[in-house]
Every structure is written in C-alpha cells, then in structure tokens.
Scaffold this motif. Structure first.
Motif, PDB file in Angstrom:
ATOM      1  N   MET A   1       0.827  -1.185   0.000  1.00  0.00           N
ATOM      2  CA  MET A   1       0.000   0.000   0.000  1.00  0.00           C
ATOM      3  C   MET A   1       0.870   1.247   0.000  1.00  0.00           C
ATOM      4  O   MET A   1       0.665   2.182  -0.745  1.00  0.00           O
ATOM      5  N   THR A   2       1.896   1.270   0.872  1.00  0.00           N
ATOM      6  CA  THR A   2       2.743   2.447   0.925  1.00  0.00           C
ATOM      7  C   THR A   2       4.118   2.112   0.370  1.00  0.00           C
ATOM      8  O   THR A   2       5.131   2.563   0.851  1.00  0.00           O
ATOM      9  N   TRP A   6       8.142   3.291   1.433  1.00  0.00           N
ATOM     10  CA  TRP A   6       9.113   2.415   2.079  1.00  0.00           C
ATOM     11  C   TRP A   6      10.328   2.162   1.215  1.00  0.00           C
ATOM     12  O   TRP A   6      11.440   2.099   1.728  1.00  0.00           O
ATOM     13  N   ARG A 192      -7.278   5.264   4.883  1.00  0.00           N
ATOM     14  CA  ARG A 192      -6.533   5.012   3.646  1.00  0.00           C
ATOM     15  C   ARG A 192      -5.844   6.240   3.069  1.00  0.00           C
ATOM     16  O   ARG A 192      -4.923   6.118   2.274  1.00  0.00           O
ATOM     17  N   PRO A 196      -1.979   7.146   6.128  1.00  0.00           N
ATOM     18  CA  PRO A 196      -0.759   6.801   5.377  1.00  0.00           C
ATOM     19  C   PRO A 196       0.071   8.024   5.000  1.00  0.00           C
ATOM     20  O   PRO A 196       1.287   7.955   4.961  1.00  0.00           O
ATOM     21  N   ASN A 197      -0.590   9.160   4.778  1.00  0.00           N
ATOM     22  CA  ASN A 197       0.144  10.336   4.342  1.00  0.00           C
ATOM     23  C   ASN A 197       0.782  11.113   5.477  1.00  0.00           C
ATOM     24  O   ASN A 197       1.581  12.009   5.236  1.00  0.00           O
ATOM     25  N   LEU A 199       2.203   9.363   8.001  1.00  0.00           N
ATOM     26  CA  LEU A 199       3.031   8.365   8.658  1.00  0.00           C
ATOM     27  C   LEU A 199       4.480   8.817   8.817  1.00  0.00           C
ATOM     28  O   LEU A 199       5.122   8.477   9.800  1.00  0.00           O
TER      29      LEU A 199
ATOM     30  N   ARG B 104       0.404   8.130  -1.901  1.00  0.00           N
ATOM     31  CA  ARG B 104       0.732   6.827  -1.320  1.00  0.00           C
ATOM     32  C   ARG B 104      -0.053   5.688  -1.977  1.00  0.00           C
ATOM     33  O   ARG B 104      -0.043   4.569  -1.492  1.00  0.00           O
TER      34      ARG B 104
END
Lengths: 282, 284
Positions: A1-2, A6, A192, A196-197, A199, B104
C-alpha cells in the motif's frame, strides 16, 4: 500500500552508514536481551556465594562481573534491557495508536469536535505527570504495568498534536476531495488517505519517543517509584550501581553504558529516518 | 421536457478571512439548466466563482441560497453521507492532476476507489477488469497502473483522473479546469480525449475554464461568469460573434491579444470562417 514510501526510505537509509551501524547495534542488543539470558550459565536471581562483587573477567563465567549479592551482572543487564525496551516499545505503541487515532479524527472533523478533543489534550498536558504517576503507583502498586500506563497516558498527547496538525493540512488537499467525490466514507478516508500520508512525521516522532520513555522510566526509578527490585530495569541497575560507585564501579558502568548505547542509537536512527523522509515533504 | 440538471439562483458564500463575521459571495445567484448529453462551457477569470459553482453542484460546498435539481430532485439539501449514491451519476475531473491523486496509492488503487465505495458488490477481479478497461479507454498503458502518481507525467495523470471519474459510468461530468495545469502540448490531447469520450458516451458535461478558446472548441453552449454572476448564457456562435456583455468582449479580445495560436483556433471556431477552415480539431 505504501510501497513507494518504504522503498524510498529504505534506499535513503541504505546509503546512511550511521543509520546502518545504529540499527545493527540495536538489533544485536535487542536479540541479546531476548535470547541472551537463557544462553548464559547464570540466572538473573542466582547468587554465586563464592564470587560477590567480582570485577569483570575475574571470576569464571561472570564476564562482566557480579554485584554485591553475587548475581551475574551480564544476565541482569540483559534482563534490565529487556524490561526497559519492553516498557519503551509498549509505551510508544500506546501513544502511537491513541495519538494517531485521536489526532487524525480531530484534524479531519475540525470545528467543535476538534476543539473539544484538543482541549482535553490540553487539560492532560496541564497535569503534572510525576504527581499523576505517584498517585498511580500508590493505587496500583509499583509494577511495570503501572509505569507503562503512566508513560503511555501522557506520551500520546504530543503525538495527537503532531498528527492533528498534519491531518488539518492534509484534509484540504485535492486528493481528499477526490476520495469524497469517489464516494469514500469518513472512516476510509482517514484510514486510507489521511493516516498513510502523515506516517512520515509519526514514525520519526515515535522513534524519538522511545528513548524518552526509557529515560522517563529511569527518572521515575530515581524518584523511587519505578519498577521493583526483582524485575530490574536498566535504571534499577544504574541506581544500585550508583550506590556502589566507589567500591564496585563496574556495577554502574555496565548498565549505564548499555542504556547510553541504546538511547544514542535510537536517537541517531530517528534522525536518519527524519532525513530519509524529508525530501518527500515538498 | 425538464432539464437533467437545473440550477436556480445558486448562491455560495464563504466566511471572510478577516473575522468580521461578514461573508464573501463567491457565486451570486447563478441560474442555468443542462440537458442530458449536453456539453456546457463555463468561462470566466480566476476567482470569479466558477469552480465554487461546480463544487456546489457536486455537493462539496453548501449553498447559501437557491437550489440545484438533478433529474427533478433537489440535491443541494442532501447531507454528505446521503449524497453518495448520487456520486455514481455526478463526477468530477480535477484541475491539478498531481494534487488530486493520493501520493501513497498506485494509479490502479486510486482509479478503483470510486468503484470500491460506490459499487461494493463488485468482486475484486471484476473491479480490476473495469480498471483495465477504463485505462484503455483514456489511452493509458496498463503497465502504468502499478505506478505511483509522482512517476507519471501531468498528461498521463490527467488521463487517470478522467478514468477515475468515468469508472462508475456517470451521466454528468464536471471538468474543473482540466487542462489549465498541463503543458500546452498536452492540453490539446486531453481536450480531444474529453471530446471523444463525451461523444462516445453521450455524457453531459460542465466544462469550466478560464480559456475561452478551449471552451469554444468543446461546448455548444457557453456561460460567461464575472464576479460571481452569470452574465451571459447562449450558444457558442452567438457569444463569439455578438457578445452582449462588455466583459465577454474583453474576454474575447484578451484571447486574440495574448494567445495567437488559441486566437487562430477561436477565429476558426467562428462560424464566418469555419466554412473555410475544416472542423477545428486541436492538434496534439
């Protein structure tokens, strides 16, 4: 997803020698804390009557010496490290979960809900933490769980503020509106798109709050309200060692070096993480 | 026959930045109607309220006064959660494609999102098939689907943006300045793509732009907006040939003065010269 995040972070960290070294040291220490005690010849509460307060490398099997009661210092330090790391990780996890959820909802909803939620945070901020911890230990006793609750109860406040600020900025971005137009509900948008943005800063702050938790625990120990004797944390050992500083300096040196090493490495790793994440932050 | 979309006296206000309790009127009483399959152009300078009007139609900003009807039913009073089923019919293409994609998420995930939310009964393989089909329709290579937004060009992203809007098969599309953030060379491609899709799907469309040349190329009917008001509403040819409002004339003149290429197209779009110049197709 990310994945893109990563892979970029991994690439940036792979170029960072300091980060690799610190990560390796931490990995070795953590592994030793988990597996070490069961591999060594002595148990942490086992008394060696023939070697009391033995300096390092003198008595057979006691590589880092023994304390005043003849207990192996290496085993006890590894145990202490285990307790300290467990408290730090658990406290950070608590602050991560509560703080991120609290901040993301407050920032996304804005308005009155946001104001109420953040005033609650302000009220907790205003409470003197040490006083609160003392009350907790009086009521619940001096267990590691009490310490964990005490650190966790305050640790998430800063996290909530950081996350809320990020969420406030994020919710104005076009892609959030695109998700709304796409029919996504609030829960999905937060889980979602918002979380995540944000993080990046969250991971950095979480990393930097690990050593904070360790140091806070030792501070509480210094006040005499930390973890109890048999379940020694690193700071217990340091406090014991400080009392024997003149006659058996290794009792202080060994756990203190271990603590410093851990805090140093986590801090450096957090700094590297922040640098690795920064170029993306536009 | 009643219109598909009816906007009556729509007024949008925002709180004034200076906290004096006053409100800024972005749209002051806009009234127009749109038939099924019609493409309506909305031009005006930046800040004139055209985007606010488009966003109000999609229920993204509340109306201070007036009403909006979709197939005869009032939709401006529908609360946000209840608006969801309507999003299968009313969709939006954003101005800045780079900002309208979650950095993302892969393109495929973003494009599939409206399907996931609005057509939840669809299975994952069906959804993937729909994504692949729609990406093909907008001319985006399938291998780009697994990429992240920053790995795509502006034009490619805007194609993905159009795909995301079309994937739920809407009946009405608001295109909010869909080409103004793009390179000039890509603008024509996207405009042509929108024109083709609209033709093939019989889609109704509100095409918002500050560029009269682009609007004139696409729309049969044009609304001109100035300071929050619709000052002109008429067929393209009427407006281009005989603008009634002085502002429209200024708008026409500015196109002629500043953008020679666009001006040539505009002249080509004028009926008098259109006979001489064959169908004014923007070349990519």
């Amino acid at each position: 997803m990310t994945g893109s995040l990563w892979s970029e972070v991994r690439a940036a960290l792979a170029r960072d020698r300091l980060a690799i070294t610190c990560g390796a040291i931490l990995a070795v220490l953590a592994l030793a804390a988990i597996a070490g005690p069961s591999l060594l010849d002595y148990r942490e509460d086992e008394i060696d009557w023939s070697h009391m307060a033995a300096p390092p490398f003198e008595a057979a099997g006691h590589w880092l010496g023994t304390d005043r009661l003849g207990r192996d210092l290496l085993v006890r330090t590894l145990y202490g490290l285990r307790v300290s790391l467990a408290i730090a990780l658990a406290a950070t996890f608590v602050s991560l979960v509560i703080g991120v959820a609290w901040g993301a909802f407050a920032g996304y909803w804005r308005g009155r809900t946001d104001a109420l939620m953040m005033r609650f945070v302000d009220v907790l901020y205003a409470l003197p933490q040490v006083f609160f911890v003392i009350i907790l230990t009086v009521v619940f006793g001096r267990g590691p769980l009490t310490i964990l609750a005490a650190i966790g109860a305050f640790g998430w406040l800063t996290m909530a503020r950081i996350v809320r600020g990020q969420a406030l900025a994020l919710r104005e971005r076009d892609f959030i509106e695109a998700a709304v137009v796409g029919g996504a509900g609030t829960a999905r948008i937060i889980a979602r798109h918002i979380v995540p943005n944000l993080l990046g800063p969250v991971i950095v702050y979480a990393t930097l709050s690990l050593p904070q938790a360790i140091l806070l625990e030792s501070f509480l120990n210094f006040l005499g309200i930390g973890v109890q004797e048999l379940l020694a944390s690193l700071s217990n050992l340091i406090a014991d060692g400080a009392a024997e500083m003149e006659t058996a300096p290794w009792m202080l040196a060994v756990p203190a070096t271990c603590l410093m090493l851990v805090v140093f490495c986590i801090n450096f790793l957090g700094d590297s993480l922040r640098d690795a994440l920064d170029p993306r932050e536009r | 026959m009643s219109a598909m979309l009816e906007v009556r006296n729509a007024t949008v206000t925002f709180p004034r930045p200076a906290a004096d309790g006053g409100r800024l009127t972005a749209v002051g009483g806009a009234t127009f109607a749109l038939q099924a399959g019609e493409i309506l152009g909305l031009v005006g300078e930046s800040g004139c309220g055209k985007s606010s009007l488009g966003r109000a139609i999609l229920g993204l900003v509340p109306l201070a006064a007036g009403e909006i009807r979709w197939r005869g039913r009032r939709i401006d009073t529908v609360p946000r959660e209840a608006f969801r089923p309507l999003r299968r019919e009313l969709q939006l293409v954003f101005q800045d494609p780079a900002a309208s994609f979650d950095p993302r998420m892969t393109i495929a995930e973003s494009v599939a999102e409206p399907l996931r939310a609005l057509v939840p009964q669809l299975s994952a393989p069906d959804r993937a098939a729909r994504v692949e089909a729609i990406l093909g329709e907008v001319g985006l290579a399938v291998e780009l689907a697994a990429r992240y937004p920053h790995q795509l060009s502006g034009g490619q992203l805007q194609r993905a943006g159009i795909a995301r809007a079309l994937i739920v098969d809407p009946a009405f599309l608001v295109c909010d300045e869909p080409v103004s953030a793009l390179d000039v060379s890509v603008q024509g491609q996207i405009v042509n793509l929108l024109a083709r899709i609209r033709r093939e799907r019989g889609l109704a469309c509100l095409f918002i732009s500050h560029n009269l040349a682009v609007v004139a190329h696409l729309a049969e009917r044009i609304l001109v907006m100035h300071r929050g008001r619709i000052i002109e509403d008429g067929l393209r040819d009427e407006i281009l040939q005989a603008p009634r409002h002085p502002y429209t004339r200024t708008l026409l003149d500015s196109v002629l003065a500043v953008e020679p290429v666009a001006a040539r197209r505009l002249i080509a779009a004028r009926p008098s010269s259109r006979d001489a110049v064959a169908a004014p197709e923007l070349t990519p």
